[in-house]
Design an enzyme around this catalytic site. Sequence first.
Site, PDB file in Angstrom:
ATOM      1  N   SER A 127      27.639 -14.299  58.701  1.00  0.00           N
ATOM      2  CA  SER A 127      28.904 -13.806  57.887  1.00  0.00           C
ATOM      3  C   SER A 127      28.543 -13.689  56.541  1.00  0.00           C
ATOM      4  CB  SER A 127      30.047 -14.653  58.359  1.00  0.00           C
ATOM      5  OG  SER A 127      31.115 -14.466  57.114  1.00  0.00           O
ATOM      6  N   TYR A 152      34.241 -23.826  58.765  1.00  0.00           N
ATOM      7  CA  TYR A 152      33.797 -22.542  59.584  1.00  0.00           C
ATOM      8  C   TYR A 152      32.795 -22.024  58.913  1.00  0.00           C
ATOM      9  CZ  TYR A 152      33.452 -17.824  60.586  1.00  0.00           C
ATOM     10  OH  TYR A 152      33.102 -16.348  60.900  1.00  0.00           O
ATOM     11  N   LYS A 156      28.519 -21.566  59.529  1.00  0.00           N
ATOM     12  CA  LYS A 156      27.731 -20.300  59.480  1.00  0.00           C
ATOM     13  C   LYS A 156      26.279 -20.755  58.598  1.00  0.00           C
ATOM     14  CE  LYS A 156      30.096 -17.341  61.919  1.00  0.00           C
ATOM     15  NZ  LYS A 156      29.450 -17.128  63.230  1.00  0.00           N
TER      16      LYS A 156
END
Length: 341
Positions: A127, A152, A156
């Site tokens: 991302s 989160y 990544k």
Amino acid sequence: MEKKRVLVSGGAGFIGSHVTVELIEAGYDVLVADDMSNCDSTCFEGVKKITGRDDIPFVKMTFCDAAATEKLFADWKIDAVIHFAAFKAVGESVAEPLKYYKNNLESFMNVIEAARKRGCNILFSSSATVYGEPDILPVTEQSPRMPSTSPYGNTKQMCEDILRDSVKAYSSIKGIALRYFNPIGAHPSALIGELPRGVPNNLVPFITQTAIGKRECLSIFGNDYPTPDGTCQRDYIDIVDLARAHVYAVRRMLDGKMEQDYEIYNVGTGTPLSVLELVKAFEKVNNLKLNYKFAPRRDGDVTAIWADPSLANEKLGWKATRTTEETLAAAWAWEKHLAGK
Ligand code: UDP
């Protein structure tokens, strides 16, 4: 020639279902595996309808289960894996970090472990969140990664590193990380799209739910940012365009075209759009008025980010092709489909 089979972990979700469609249409066999913890069967059923394929193999499982992951790879001949299976709610990850670290890291490591024994290349869904608040725009793959504001986002970055280190250590595998900007829209058939649980966090589902009357009013978070109209700027990438980038990346892996063992690509349009511009475009293309108001900034939002996608254009031969209008019309068609209208 025998078809190559791609495992799509998390293939019943928003991005995974669109990728499954594009892979099948490009001539690949697909094996879908999902624990269905964050979706129902709507999208998988939609994938079958779009492709006219009732026989797409599906395995309900979690990749946190190492034995089940190993068994999946032993049972099926898998040529490449695209890994989506992960939790993705930024706010929840702040409240429950361990849930995110356990799930997102463990599942990916289990996939790599099983894949490396069989020389199966891996595509990871990363991302643009890894760039944080960039100093220089647009961002290239060389732009520095910034400390993440959420567990989160950390997962990544960590998964990127796990993949990079693994392909370095295990000569049997190569890896690609695709850094998505803001995926929006839905399949033009309106048979698959985003299905947020509860109140949507993301902009476009909130817009479509407001337009259909499920939400009263869209709050635009902040109109005092140092941008042309004061609202945040993002690089909104059509979900079908994004899905196609995976097909190009898989082809590069399977055709032995990778120039490095680990490659990273930005997947964006290269064009910034502000929240207000997006809202206005949605109103115009769908010929409706949206109820919206300006609200305070949301914690953790970056002011502006958009991609330099030229590496993906050049090396993958991929380019975003769908217009914002097409994308926003598709998002609205999907919302109406859900409402049975
Ligand atoms: N946004 C907004 N109202 C909403 C949801 C999002 O104004 O109800 C804004 C948000 O502040 C950001 C942009 O829309 O500037 C995109 O947010 P989203 O959550 O879709 O993606 P993000 O860029 O945060 O990953």
